[in-house]
Design an enzyme around this catalytic site. Structure first.
Site, short mmCIF file in Angstrom:
data_model
loop_
_atom_site.label_atom_id
_atom_site.label_comp_id
_atom_site.label_asym_id
_atom_site.label_seq_id
_atom_site.Cartn_x
_atom_site.Cartn_y
_atom_site.Cartn_z
N ASP A 84 0.87 -1.18 0.00
CA ASP A 84 0.00 0.00 0.00
C ASP A 84 0.90 1.22 0.00
OD1 ASP A 84 -2.28 1.82 0.47
OD2 ASP A 84 -3.34 -0.03 0.93
N HIS B 224 -2.92 3.22 -4.60
CA HIS B 224 -2.29 2.79 -3.35
C HIS B 224 -0.87 2.24 -3.61
CE1 HIS B 224 -5.58 3.65 -0.66
NE2 HIS B 224 -6.42 3.07 -1.48
N GLU C 51 -9.81 2.78 -5.27
CA GLU C 51 -9.40 4.15 -4.96
C GLU C 51 -8.19 4.62 -5.78
OE1 GLU C 51 -10.93 4.49 -0.40
OE2 GLU C 51 -8.97 3.57 -0.66
#
Ligand code: ACM
Ligand code: ZN
Length: 762
Positions: free
Chosen positions: A182, A255, A318
């Site tokens: 991440d 990410h 995202e």
């Protein structure tokens, strides 16, 4: 499988016996109590025939090290005997405890499940252990029973990860989703790209408190870690011995800040950025150029060597399109492949990876954003923003794992106790998890076949260590295990009984730092015509607590402003005019070392009827419209259930003051949490009415954020003068059209979170 289950039901019905409450979690399909006790003392002799070697070692290890029971392995023993079945469903087992114990099983996994059920059935204490005689038939409902762990935001050592897997296996979870990469840290050694761990595994600082707390402060300290490939092989084998499949996740295209800090060339700008110490969603993502996709394929090639799981998780959530929009290389890929926009580019990106994984005989799974721009042909979807993504994917005949935030995010708060440790937000108590059903309502049997199961996610921004990780995971994981295992889920009361009567003790044997939030007294409000009764109640009726009340004004029912001891309910009448009285309740109990302080505000609008013309989101609906006037002021950082959350452009509600009044002014609280897409409204319009038919509009947007008040931490920093007469007040709230560019959630309707509403009137 389905046909075989029908046969099983037939077997069960011929017994025609009443089913009893099982101590085991997840509850077995059939549990029948039998007369008598099978005494163990502190010695068990075990017949090793038909008992697979790894399971034998596991079983003996638990008996000796958890219970202190000595084990004799003896081929002549009849005490515990195992038998392998043929022609039974794959994960089927039975246990029959009479004077001896017979375990039958159809697969190695179900032999392991049987052993874990048997361990949970051990009663008594050191030197005086025994089993209650019983008969069990069992098999799971869902094939994917998962827990996820984010080791990027906070790093967990090999031993800690093993413990996490060991505990989940006890409750028959079979899938460990290892979130290895991440923004804040890359955690897996990749031989071809050593900088991923030399640089990407380390950050220089970590944000303190909740990341919405301003001003932000940081702990400036090198933080990180990673797993070598040898360590990963060791963990994979450890999990295999517990019949847990590890699904690794390599996040792309978003990410990815840690990877791009190591290899900035694979971003769109090529700019050298650091591994961030702040949580959130960042614009910097992998560029969609061929070199970046090849880089990721190289990484995945090494990942595939380490993890034998059929599914490989590639993230996909995202990923802002900001950089792609202005990147010549990304735009070139769009043009050359006839793509419509950046969403189709994301779909193209995922399809490239899907083809790669498929060519290697593996299957791609990704978060539900991979639906946007078209789902790749072989992809499975992990539905996290609710059930909708999963529903859509299953309708398109793709496999689905349900992990909706509403039921499965274990980084959310689990109680409204003021002492609940810091969490990201949201509210997911034990009962909510228990309610989880991965099969959406209205699904046909055919559609349901595409739902592999469910999973809880443990994002670790606010979970820095093992102690807190266990606190956030347990007992919610017990509720989830039951939701995923049980063909016919027993009522919550039965689950509670197994949990309270047996599993508390069982988890204590393993020193699990489980949360006791379920037992904490909850402040319950009962609406009365002119006020509210507050009652403190625990999830467990036999649980005792003491209550002290303090206020800035003496309540008629309180002597000297304080109640001590048994009294656990109090009636509060609404105040009138502009009077507000703040109370605080100090509750101490046998389960908490510190007492908790609950705040309660009595004001003139307390429990007035409110008609909500717009529906709050199901996830953030508190206790309905009365949430706005319940005397509990939504806190910051937010905890979910004190707020009403809307994702609507317009929100309208009407308050009934119950009598024609002179309305002086109004205060209302809104939340701002950019990272969670929650923003202040654009403008608000107030109207008043005598009968609720004809409305007198007051001027718009009079509602001002009093920034000085906000800075001082005042909870309701919005206020407006009304200075009009009426019985009804209508409030219309309008948000901005969309979250602006460059801000998390750009392009989406902003969320509006409201609480509390105070109206001053006479
Ligand atoms: C997620 O929670 N961003 C999958
Ligand atoms: Zn690019």
């Amino acid at each position: 499988m389905r046909k075989q289950l029908i046969v099983l039901f037939f077997w069960i019905s011929i017994f025609d016996l009443t089913l009893a409450q099982s101590p085991i979690i997840p509850a077995p399909v059939v549990f029948i109590e039998q007369e008598g006790i099978n005494e163990i003392g502190n010695l068990i002799s075990l017949n090793p025939e038909n008992l697979p070697e790894e399971i034998k070692e596991y079983f003996i290890d638990k008996l000796i090290n958890v219970f202190g029971i000595q084990v004799v392995v003896n081929s002549n023993s009849k005490k515990i005997v195992f038998k392998k079945l043929v022609n039974t469903p794959p994960d089927y087992y039975t246990i029959n405890i009479t004077d001896n114990i017979l375990i039958t099983y159809s697969s190695q996994a179900s032999c392991f499940y049987a052993v874990n059920s048997l361990l949970q059935l051990i009663q008594g204490e050191k030197d005086a252990y025994y089993f209650n005689q019983c008969y069990i038939q069992d098999y799971p409902k869902f094939a994917w029973r998962g827990l996820h762990l984010d080791v990027s935001r906070h790093f967990y050592s090999v031993d800690e990860v093993k413990r996490f897997i060991d505990l989940m296996a006890m409750y028959k979870f079979n899938t460990f989703h290892w979130h290895l990469t991440d923004d804040q840290g890359w955690r897996i050694e990749i031989k071809k790209y050593p900088k991923l761990t030399e640089i990407g595994a380390w950050r220089d600082s970590t944000v303190n408190d909740h990341y919405t707390t301003k001003p932000r402060t940081y702990t400036v300290e090198k933080y990180g870690g990673f797993y070598t490939q040898e360590q990963i092989k060791d963990v994979v084998e450890y999990a295999q011995n517990r019949f847990v499949t590890i699904v690794p996740e390599i996040e792309m295209p978003g990410h990815s800040r840690a990877a791009l800090a190591a290899y900035p060339y694979y971003s769109c700008t090529g700019k050298q950025l650091e591994v961030p110490g702040l949580w959130g969603v960042f614009d910097e993502v992998f560029c969609a150029k061929e070199e970046s996709i090849d880089f990721l394929k190289d990484i995945l090639a090494e990942v595939l060597e380490l993890f034998p799981s059929p599914y490989i998780h590639i993230g996909g959530d995202e990923a802002p399109k900001t950089r792609w929009k202005t990147c010549p290389r990304c735009q070139k890929v769009i043009r050359e492949n006839g793509l419509k926009d950046e969403h189709e580019l994301q779909s193209f990106f995922i399809r490239e990876i899907d083809e790669f994984l498929t060519s290697k005989g593996r299957k791609l799974i990704g978060w539900d954003e991979i639906l946007e721009g078209g789902l790749s042909p072989n992809a499975a979807v992990m539905s996290w923003r609710g059930f909708e993504g999963g529903i859509e994917a299953a309708k398109q005949e793709h496999y689905v794992v349900m992990t909706p935030g509403s039921h499965c995010y274990f980084d959310h708060y689990q109680s409204s106790n003021p002492n609940e440790p810091l969490a990201i937000g949201g509210f997911t108590p034990l009962e909510k998890v228990y309610d989880f059903n991965p099969i959406p309502e209205g699904f046909t049997e055919q559609q349901a076949l595409y739902v592999l199961g469910g999973q809880a996610n443990l994002w670790t921004e606010y979970i820095p260590d093992m102690k807190k990780l266990e606190y956030m995971t347990y007992p919610r994981a017990l509720a989830l295990s039951q939701a995923l295992w049980c063909t016919s889920k027993p009522p919550f009361e039965d689950f509670k009984k197994s949990f309270v009567d047996y599993q508390l003790k069982y988890m204590n044997r393993y020193d699990v730092n489980f949360s006791k939030a379920f037992f904490y007294p909850k402040m319950e409000l009962n609406q009365k015509l002119e006020g509210v009764t507050i009652h403190f109640k625990s999830g467990e009726p036999n649980y005792h607590f003491d209550l002290f009340v303090k206020s800035d004004e003496i309540h008629p029912a309180l002597s000297g402003g304080q109640v001590i001891g048994e009294k656990d309910s109090l009636y509060f009448e609404r105040t009138t005019g502009s009077k507000v009285v703040n109370y605080s309740f100090k509750v101490s109990s046998e389960f908490t070392t510190e007492s908790s302080v609950y705040n309660f505000t009595v004001h003139p609008a307390l429990e007035l009827p409110i008609e909500l013309k717009s529906k709050p989101s199901e996830k953030y609906s508190g206790s309905g419209s009365s949430t706005l006037v319940d005397g509990i002021i939504g806190c910051k950082p937010w905890k979910g259930n004190e707020w009403l959350g809307f994702q609507e452009q317009e929100i309208e509600f009407v308050v009934d003051l119950k009598k024609y009044s002179k309305i002086d002014s109004l205060e209302i609280g809104f939340l701002e949490d950019e990272g969670s897409w929650i923003h202040y409204p654009n403008f608000i319009r107030f109207s008043v009415s005598k009968k609720g038919k004809k409305w007198k509009y007051l001027k718009d947007s009079d509602l001002k954020l009093n920034s000085n008040e906000a800075k001082k931490g005042k909870t309701l920093p919005f206020s407006t003068i009304i200075n009009n007469k009426g019985r009804y007040v209508k409030v219309l709230i309008t948000t901005f059209d969309a979250i602006p560019q460059g801000i998390p959630g750009e392009g989406n309707i902003p969320w509006t979170f409201m609480d509390e509403l105070i109206i001053f009137f006479k």
